[in-house]
Design an enzyme around this catalytic site. Sequence first.
Site, mmCIF file in Angstrom:
data_model
loop_
_atom_site.group_PDB
_atom_site.id
_atom_site.type_symbol
_atom_site.label_atom_id
_atom_site.label_comp_id
_atom_site.label_asym_id
_atom_site.label_seq_id
_atom_site.Cartn_x
_atom_site.Cartn_y
_atom_site.Cartn_z
ATOM 1 N N TYR A 142 -2.866 5.686 8.849
ATOM 2 C CA TYR A 142 -3.043 4.245 8.999
ATOM 3 C C TYR A 142 -4.213 3.915 9.924
ATOM 4 C CZ TYR A 142 0.858 2.784 6.163
ATOM 5 O OH TYR A 142 1.660 2.524 5.084
ATOM 6 N N GLY A 258 3.047 2.055 -1.970
ATOM 7 C CA GLY A 258 2.192 3.234 -1.849
ATOM 8 C C GLY A 258 2.856 4.350 -1.065
ATOM 9 N N ASP A 259 3.618 3.981 -0.036
ATOM 10 C CA ASP A 259 4.355 4.982 0.739
ATOM 11 C C ASP A 259 5.433 5.643 -0.115
ATOM 12 O OD1 ASP A 259 3.085 4.458 3.341
ATOM 13 O OD2 ASP A 259 4.078 2.525 3.210
ATOM 14 N N ARG A 260 6.110 4.819 -0.937
ATOM 15 C CA ARG A 260 7.155 5.359 -1.804
ATOM 16 C C ARG A 260 6.553 6.321 -2.823
ATOM 17 N NH1 ARG A 260 12.376 6.613 -1.964
ATOM 18 N NH2 ARG A 260 11.178 8.527 -2.147
ATOM 19 N N ALA A 263 5.651 9.623 -1.054
ATOM 20 C CA ALA A 263 6.870 10.377 -0.765
ATOM 21 C C ALA A 263 7.420 11.030 -2.030
ATOM 22 C CB ALA A 263 7.918 9.445 -0.152
#
Length: 463
Positions: A142, A258-260, A263
Site C-alpha cells: 500500500y 482486489g485483496d480478495r 488472497a
Amino acid sequence: MSDRQLRIVVVGDTLLDVDVSGTSDRLSPDAPVPVVDVRSDQRRAGGAGLVATMLAKDGHDVTLVTVLGDDAPADQLRSLLPGVRIVDGPSGAPTPVKTRVRVGEHALVRIDEGCDTPPVPAVTPAMRQALDGADAVVVADYGRGLTEAAEMRAALSAVAAHTPVVWDPHPKGATPVAGITVATPNASEAHRFTGIAGSGVAFATDAAADLVARWDVQAVAVTMGDRGALVGSRTPRGADSRFVPAPSVTAGDPCGAGDRLAAGVAVALAAGAEVADAVTAGVEAASAYLAAGGVASLVEGAPPAPIAVPGADRDALRVVHEVRAAGGVVVATGGCFDLLHAGHARTLSAARALGDCLVVCLNSDESVRGLKGPDRPIMGQDDRVELLLALDCVDAVVVFDESTPDEALRRFRPDVWAKGGDYTADELPESVTLAEWGGRVVTVPFHPGRSTTRLAAAIERVG
C-alpha cells in the site's frame, strides 16, 4: 479453496479502516453541507490486514508481517485480528486511519489521518523468519515503504525461489522482486506502471507482457473489474495471454475486491494450481465476495448474505431489490430448460420484454428427475444455469428442488409470472400463488414443433 489448512504469510502495510454509516435529511445551518446522523461505526483492519482477515476467515493459518505505529490505532488493529499471528516491527510513523462516511449506499467523504509517506522501516529478524515454511506468500503493498526495505526484498526474493508469491502492487510502492509467481495490478495501476495507452483486452495484453519483462516475474494478471483479468506469462515459446472472465454479479461497494482476488490466487497456488487456474480461482473468489456484500460480509455478527443462486454467481434477490428500488417491474418465468433451443430463447425474450428484469426459476436436477424420470435431466443444473445466464434477456436464476416453483416465487414475489404454452393464464397453477401479493400471470407466444424431447431424440439418432 483448498480442503486442507494452508499456511499463508501476508506481507505489507496495515491500515485501520473505519466505516461510518448513517442517514441524512437536512443541511447544516453553518454551511450547505449534509448533516449525517450516524447509525453505525465499523472498524476493521485494512490493507495487508484485510487480506489477512479474509484468509483467516477462510480457515487458513495466517501470519501477518507488517509494521505498526506506537499508538491507539495500532492497538485497535491488534484487537481486530484475533485469528492472525502478527509479526510486526516499528513503523516510525503514526498508524494510518482511513474513515469512509456513507449515507445509505452513497459515499459522502473519506477522511485520511496519518497517511503521509513514512520513512522506509527497519525489518526485524523475526519479520524475515516469519516467511519460513509458508505454503504461499501474499505481498499487499500500500505504498508505505515496507516492500522497499532491502532486508525484506532479499527475504522475499529468497522465498520466491521455492514458494508461490503473489504481489499486489501499488503505484507509490516498490516494484515486485524478480522471480515472483504473479503480480496482480488493476488496469489503472497497469497504465501508470507502463505508460501504455488504450483500454480493454488489447491494452491488458500489452501491459501484462510489458510488466512480465520489466519486472522479470513469471506472470502478471491485469485485473479488469467486472470483466475479469488478463494473465500474461512466459512460456518456452515466448509470451502467452489468457483472458479469465468474471462471473456476472450485482455488487455495490467494491472495497477489498482486489485483496480478495490476491488472497484467492495465493490459496489456489498453494494448493498446487497453475497460474492461469489460480487467477480463475481468484476472480471467482472476488466475485463471490462482492455478491455476499463485500467488506460488510467480514464483520463479526453481520447478517447472512442474501440468498445466493446455486450453481451461479448472481444474487437474484439483489437484482430484484435494485429493480424495485428504481421503480421497475420484476418478471419471472420457470421450467427445466434441459437442452436450450430456439423455442426457449424466444419465450425468454418475450418474457423479458414485459418488465425490467427477468428471473428464471429453474428446476433442480432432483426436481427434473421427479417430473421426467431417472434419465433426465440431460444437462446438470450448473450447466443449465450457466447457459441461461449467458442469454442477454436473463438477469438472474433461482434453482428450486420442489416440483413447482411456488416457494421460490414467495422469496422474491415477482410482479409478473410469464409462461409460454398453448393454454390460458388462468390455467397456470402459479396463478394462485401470484394472487397472494397481487402479481399478474400472463402467457407469451408458444412455438410448436420445438421441444427438448424432440431435440434429445434427434441427438440420439445421430449418435
